[in-house]
Structures are given as C-alpha cells and as structure tokens.
Design a protein around this motif. Structure first.
Motif, mmCIF file in Angstrom:
data_model
loop_
_atom_site.group_PDB
_atom_site.id
_atom_site.type_symbol
_atom_site.label_atom_id
_atom_site.label_comp_id
_atom_site.label_asym_id
_atom_site.label_seq_id
_atom_site.Cartn_x
_atom_site.Cartn_y
_atom_site.Cartn_z
ATOM 1 N N ARG A 87 -5.827 -5.714 -2.757
ATOM 2 C CA ARG A 87 -5.707 -4.340 -2.362
ATOM 3 C C ARG A 87 -4.075 -3.846 -2.139
ATOM 4 N N GLY A 88 -3.567 -4.807 -1.637
ATOM 5 C CA GLY A 88 -1.919 -4.545 -1.333
ATOM 6 C C GLY A 88 -1.079 -4.580 -2.817
ATOM 7 N N LEU A 89 -1.511 -5.327 -3.343
ATOM 8 C CA LEU A 89 -1.002 -5.534 -4.892
ATOM 9 C C LEU A 89 -1.126 -4.200 -5.741
ATOM 10 N N LEU A 90 -2.560 -3.693 -5.685
ATOM 11 C CA LEU A 90 -2.858 -2.555 -6.415
ATOM 12 C C LEU A 90 -1.946 -1.251 -5.984
ATOM 13 N N ASP A 91 -1.974 -1.159 -4.554
ATOM 14 C CA ASP A 91 -1.127 -0.017 -4.100
ATOM 15 C C ASP A 91 0.352 -0.100 -4.353
ATOM 16 N N ALA A 92 0.875 -1.533 -4.423
ATOM 17 C CA ALA A 92 2.116 -1.605 -4.686
ATOM 18 C C ALA A 92 2.492 -1.261 -6.001
ATOM 19 N N PHE A 93 1.681 -1.761 -6.944
ATOM 20 C CA PHE A 93 1.622 -1.504 -8.467
ATOM 21 C C PHE A 93 1.770 0.007 -8.624
ATOM 22 N N GLY A 94 0.869 0.697 -7.867
ATOM 23 C CA GLY A 94 0.808 2.412 -8.289
ATOM 24 C C GLY A 94 1.803 3.112 -7.170
ATOM 25 N N ASN A 95 2.769 2.479 -6.562
ATOM 26 C CA ASN A 95 3.437 3.031 -5.667
ATOM 27 C C ASN A 95 2.634 3.863 -4.376
ATOM 28 N N LEU A 96 1.801 3.338 -3.917
ATOM 29 C CA LEU A 96 0.720 3.807 -3.010
ATOM 30 C C LEU A 96 0.997 3.724 -1.429
ATOM 31 N N GLY A 97 1.954 2.857 -1.264
ATOM 32 C CA GLY A 97 2.436 2.432 0.051
ATOM 33 C C GLY A 97 2.289 3.194 1.142
ATOM 34 N N ASP A 98 2.976 4.652 0.736
ATOM 35 C CA ASP A 98 2.946 5.810 1.898
ATOM 36 C C ASP A 98 1.527 6.373 2.033
ATOM 37 N N GLN A 99 0.756 6.424 1.117
ATOM 38 C CA GLN A 99 -0.644 6.766 1.334
ATOM 39 C C GLN A 99 -1.520 5.969 2.094
ATOM 40 N N ALA A 100 -1.213 4.612 1.774
ATOM 41 C CA ALA A 100 -1.989 3.571 2.272
ATOM 42 C C ALA A 100 -1.448 3.481 3.922
ATOM 43 N N LYS A 101 -0.255 3.655 4.210
ATOM 44 C CA LYS A 101 0.074 3.743 5.484
ATOM 45 C C LYS A 101 -0.464 5.101 6.157
ATOM 46 N N GLN A 102 -0.476 6.137 5.678
ATOM 47 C CA GLN A 102 -1.223 7.365 6.138
ATOM 48 C C GLN A 102 -2.742 7.160 6.434
ATOM 49 N N THR A 103 -3.264 6.345 5.484
ATOM 50 C CA THR A 103 -4.690 5.932 5.887
ATOM 51 C C THR A 103 -4.908 5.094 6.925
ATOM 52 N N ARG A 128 -8.130 4.279 -8.247
ATOM 53 C CA ARG A 128 -9.001 4.242 -9.344
ATOM 54 C C ARG A 128 -8.074 4.480 -10.753
ATOM 55 N N ALA A 129 -7.348 5.271 -10.522
ATOM 56 C CA ALA A 129 -6.462 5.520 -11.634
ATOM 57 C C ALA A 129 -5.381 4.579 -11.927
ATOM 58 N N THR A 130 -4.960 4.155 -10.816
ATOM 59 C CA THR A 130 -3.921 2.944 -10.962
ATOM 60 C C THR A 130 -4.422 1.694 -11.430
ATOM 61 N N ALA A 131 -5.700 1.471 -11.019
ATOM 62 C CA ALA A 131 -6.516 0.312 -11.632
ATOM 63 C C ALA A 131 -6.754 0.233 -13.164
ATOM 64 N N GLN A 132 -6.930 1.457 -13.678
ATOM 65 C CA GLN A 132 -7.058 1.657 -15.175
ATOM 66 C C GLN A 132 -5.804 1.414 -15.854
ATOM 67 N N LYS A 133 -4.453 1.690 -15.229
ATOM 68 C CA LYS A 133 -3.533 1.294 -15.689
ATOM 69 C C LYS A 133 -2.917 -0.310 -15.639
ATOM 70 N N LEU A 134 -3.532 -0.629 -14.432
ATOM 71 C CA LEU A 134 -3.277 -2.266 -14.240
ATOM 72 C C LEU A 134 -4.109 -2.859 -15.317
ATOM 73 N N ASP A 135 -5.293 -2.641 -15.570
ATOM 74 C CA ASP A 135 -6.148 -3.412 -16.283
ATOM 75 C C ASP A 135 -5.577 -3.358 -17.736
ATOM 76 N N LYS A 136 -5.123 -2.253 -18.228
ATOM 77 C CA LYS A 136 -4.639 -2.019 -19.521
ATOM 78 C C LYS A 136 -3.613 -2.932 -19.490
ATOM 79 N N ALA A 137 -2.771 -2.909 -18.705
ATOM 80 C CA ALA A 137 -1.423 -3.665 -18.639
ATOM 81 C C ALA A 137 -1.901 -5.210 -18.804
ATOM 82 N N VAL A 138 -2.580 -5.588 -17.973
ATOM 83 C CA VAL A 138 -3.029 -7.069 -17.977
ATOM 84 C C VAL A 138 -3.735 -7.559 -19.254
ATOM 85 N N ASN A 139 -4.767 -6.768 -19.660
ATOM 86 C CA ASN A 139 -5.483 -6.894 -20.982
ATOM 87 C C ASN A 139 -4.486 -7.050 -22.078
#
Length: 554
Positions: A143-159, A368-379
C-alpha cells in the motif's frame, strides 16, 4: 548507501574491509570463492539469525560492521530518534557473534536488541535472492509503495488523520454511553444518598468540635468536683483575698517609716489580691458553664455517631462528607444532561465517519488509477526479462466496514500469474526462484523512486538465463542504480559488464588455512574477469575480445 563492510573472523574471512560506492557494484568470482559468505556477513550486520557456524574455526568470536552514509532527511533517522539513539556523521550497525552462538547488537556503538537491529537493517538494505527475499514480498509494504508511486502521500496522511479523529470520538461516545447507562442504573441510589446527606447536613470541622464537646460532657462531674475544691481552698475561713487585704493594710500603716523599702512588696501584694479576685470570678464562671445535662451528652454523641456511620457507609473520612454530597449531585446532573451530551457526540461521530469515508473513497479511486499505471509499467518490464508469459497486477479489494483502518477502506496486494490464463497469486508463492528475482528487479526498476530503501542487493538475479535476457537484466540493474545503490552477485558477463564498480571474490591458502578475500579490479583486470566468465578457466583471445565488446558497449 552502504559505505563499508568490515568483517572479522567470519567463516573463511579473517580480516576484511570492503568499501562500496554508489551506482551498480558487481561481485564476481568462481563458485565457492566466498560470495555467499559476504552476503551472510552483511545479513548478520542487518539483524539476521546468528549461528555459531559463522564464527571462523578456532576463534572465540566473529564480528561484522556495516557503515552507511545517509541524507539527513532519510526516514531511517526516525527509528533512532524513537529509541533515543544519538545521530552521528555516519551510521554503523555492528553484530558480534560468540563461538557458542550468542550474539550482541550495536547501533553507533550503543547496545540494542537484535529486533531493533533487524528493523534498522530492513530500512537500509533489501536483499533479493533466489530463495531468500524480503521487502516487496510482504503485502504490508504494498500500500505504501503504491501511494508513493502515485504521489498520494498527502491524501494518505489526510485519510489517517480523518480515521483517527473519527475513532477518537467513537471511543468518547462509547465511554459516554457506558457512563450514562451506569449513572441511570444508579440514579435512584444517588437520589437517596443526596437526600440522606442533605438531611444529615455535615459541616466543615464538625466532627472535631463534636468530639471535643463529648470529651467535656463525659468529664463534667470530675471538672465540677475539682473546681469546687479549688474554690474552697481560695475562700475557706477568711479566704485568700481577705488575708491579702489585711496584710496590705498592715504594711500600708508602716510604709512611711520603712523609707520606701516596702513599696515593691505592697505593689506586688496589691496585684496578687487583684488577680486572686479575678481568678475566683473566672473559676466561678467556668464552674457555672459546665454542662451536666445527660441529654446534651446524648445529643452530641448521637450527632457524632451519625456522621461517622455515614462516613463508613461511603468509605470516606467524615471531613469528606460535604464534598461527597456535591459529587452525588453532580452525577445526578450528569444523568439529566447526559442525553444531550451523548446526542452531540453521536452527531459528531457521524459527521467524522462520513468525512473519513469521503476521503478514503477518493483515495481509493486514485489508488485504482495509480494501480493501472503501475501494472502497465511493470508488465512492460517482464518481456525483456524472459517473463513474457507472466502478468503482474495490483489487486485492490474493498474491506468490510469492521476492517476499515487508518490506511483507508481497501486491501492492496501485488500479485502475479506466471502463465497465460493462470490465476493471480502472491508473488512469493507463485514465482520460482529464478523468476522471483527477476520479478523483484522489474518491480524495483519501476518503484525505485517510490521506495526509500537506499541499498539493494541481488544475489544471482541472472540465474538460469543468458544472451539477450541477461543483457536486459544488466541494463535494468544499471537503470535502477541511477536512483539507488545496487550490489549484484553475478555469474553473467552481460551483467558484470554493466557495473560501475567491480569487486572480485577469491579464495586462497594462507599459513595453512583457506581464506576468502575481496578486492576491486582495475580496468585491465576487469577485462580478464569478464573473459573468464565467458570462457571459463582457459581464457581465449576470443573471450577477451568479447569482454572488450561488452565493456565498451555499456
């Protein structure tokens, strides 16, 4: 990054200091030369399990120190701050193992637990091998790696903040409900106690005063008897006062003839007569004030005993009874006001829960949007690594409300399928040894900037592959080394040629003992080593030419 590894008396190593630099560092050597000893030594310094077999034969103990250079803002320093370990210009993890298998751990020369050393090591180095892999295999990190990949750290902190605020008010509401329920159950008792204490009306300092009165009343007859005897002594026959007056008259008649010698005597006796008269008056008044009425004693005792009985009933001191009544009244008021306060807490809890859900759901959509980008990059990285039939996917599942937590409302995991049509599963369970290292490499290349671990170690990531695939592995290791320090143990000339730095591990006999050594290679020596990796023990002209080609192609 890892700056230096110092090894003393570990297996085949007697004394060895190895300096590392940033970028891609390749370690090569013949099978059995001691490359695994180097990794075992590093693992020991990072908190791996100690074993007496690691101590060099004939030695009492062995030790390994790993020195790191880190930026001042690296997340690792928070671990030391939480443990009150002082920061230094550099960071040193050290492990000492005795011949009996017992070990001691140190961080910057301060003794620490092995558990803390392991926690520190996991934040500094990640080791990927065919059979021993950590970090990305743990779903907790995904989860942390996905958030970091998508620059979602601030929203994760708000959550996280929204969840904690909601849960804090939820706890307050539950405590208020329990307190109100208990107060309602005790309401009749509280009203009875308040009424009882109101009727009793205890006063501040009353017990002490009543106890003193009781003592005086109990000893009234003795007091009267003693005072009467004293009065008799003062007034019997002519009385002391009359005798003093008579004596004064005799002295006053002859005072002139005494030429002043009797003036002080007369003055003293005059005062004595006056004080005696006052004393007799006070004695008579005190005698008249003595209360001999048994009904008064009974009333005082009844009041005193009532106060003390009430104190025993409530398990307090008599002096606390006035405040106890106030506390009971406050609890009654709380019962009456409890419904209003509880309703306010429920409304606040509902609002905070709604706010958390909105923030968490928005974060979930972006994940979920970040996951699609990550999946494509890894594949996209899998085919060149001879994993073209495999699929990488980030699975995101909605959690039941009871399982929501400060990270949000989703369960996140990295999964793979190694064959077309095969179901997805955890990386560690689905991939084979060789595939596992290459999957980790593909992930690390994509997540390099999102993962704060500064040093990566790959142990024979090229096992079982060659040619274009090995070249692709080397290329990606070099790409990864642009963001983090990478150490790779390899038998592949294509991977070896990619290194920014090249260390060779060798084994030789020294004073009747076999010793492993490690040393950096010069450009000429490096060509020879790559040629050896190509052709084997007999290095040919063609192998040297191929080595030159590989090295010049980088």
């Amino acid at each position: 990054m890892l700056h230096r590894l110092s090894i003393r008396d570990i297996v085949l190593i007697d004394k060895l200091n190895v300096d590392f630099k940033n970028g891609l560092c390749v370690l090569t050597g013949e099978t059995g030369a001691g490359k695994s000893i180097l990794l075992d030594s590093l693992g020991l310094a990072l908190g791996a399990r100690a074993d007496s077999a690691l101590v060099r034969h004939g030695c009492e103990k062995g030790s390994v120190s790993a020195e790191f250079d880190l930026s001042t803002d690296h997340p690792f320093w928070q671990i030391l701050d939480e443990q009150d370990i002082e920061r230094d210009d550099s960071l040193v993890l050290r492990r000492v193992v005795n011949a009996d298998g017992r070990s001691r751990a140190y961080i910057n020369d301060q003794p620490v637990s092995v558990a803390l050393l392991k926690q520190a090591g996991a934040a500094l180095v990640e080791i990927h091998g065919q059979f021993d892999t950590q970090g990305l295999l743990n779903p907790v990190t995904h989860r942390g790696l996905l958030d970091a990949f998508g620059n979602l750290g601030d929203q994760a902190k708000q959550t996280r903040t929204a969840f904690r605020s909601w849960k804090q008010v939820e706890r307050e509401r539950m405590e208020a409900e329990a307190a109100l329920e208990k107060a309602r159950a005790d309401e009749e008792y509280l009203r009875h106690m308040v009424e009882e204490l109101t009727q009793l009306a205890p006063q501040e300092g009353e017990e002490e005063e009543l106890a003193a009165q009781r003592q005086r009343l109990m000893h009234g007859e003795k007091l009267i008897d003693g005072m009467n005897q004293a009065h008799g002594e003062l007034t019997s026959h002519k009385g002391v006062e009359v005798n003093l007056r008579n004596a004064l008259r005799h002295l006053e008649r002859i005072a002139e003839k005494a030429e002043g010698r009797l003036d002080s005597v007369i003055e003293t006796l005059d005062k004595a007569s006056e004080y005696t008269s006052l004393g007799i008056q006070e004695l008579e008044r005190a005698s008249n004030e003595v209360d001999l009425d048994p009904r008064h004693l009974e009333a005082v005792e009844e009041r005193l005993f009532a106060l003390r009985a009430a104190a025993r009933k409530h398990d307090v001191q008599v002096t606390e009874l006035p405040n106890l009544k106030d506390r009971f009244e406050a609890q009654l008021n709380a019962v009456e006001a409890g419904d209003t306060a509880l309703q306010e807490l429920r409304q606040k809890e509902t609002a905070l829960r709604t706010a958390f859900i909105e923030i968490a759901e928005d974060l979930g959509q972006k994940r979920r949007a970040t996951a699609q980008k990550l999946d494509k990059a890894v594949n996209d990285e899998l085919t060149p690594l001879k994993l073209g039939g495999a699929t990488f996917a980030t699975t995101i599942q909605k959690l039941d409300a009871a399982d929501w937590n400060e990270t949000g409302c989703d369960k996140i995991a990295f999964e793979i399928s190694t064959n077309p049509g095969a179901p997805l599963g955890p990386i560690a369970k689905v991939a084979s040894g060789g595939e596992l290292s290459r999957f980790m490499l593909a992930l690390k290349v994509v997540l390099a900037q999102a993962d704060p671990i500064p040093t990566l170690v790959f142990d024979e990531v090229d096992a079982g592959i060659g040619g274009a695939t090995a070249a692709a592995v080397g290329e990606r290791l070099g790409q990864l080394a642009q963001d983090v320090q990478v150490l790779v143990v390899t038998h592949s000339p294509q991977v070896g040629a990619r290194g920014n730095h090249h260390l060779r591990v060798s084994k030789a006999e020294n004073n009747g003992q076999v010793v492993s050594t490690i040393r950096p290679l010069s450009d000429e020596e490096r060509t020879e080593e790559i040629a050896r990796m190509i052709s084997g023990e007999q290095i040919t002209i063609e192998a040297r030419a191929a080595a030159d080609t590989l090295l010049n192609a980088v």
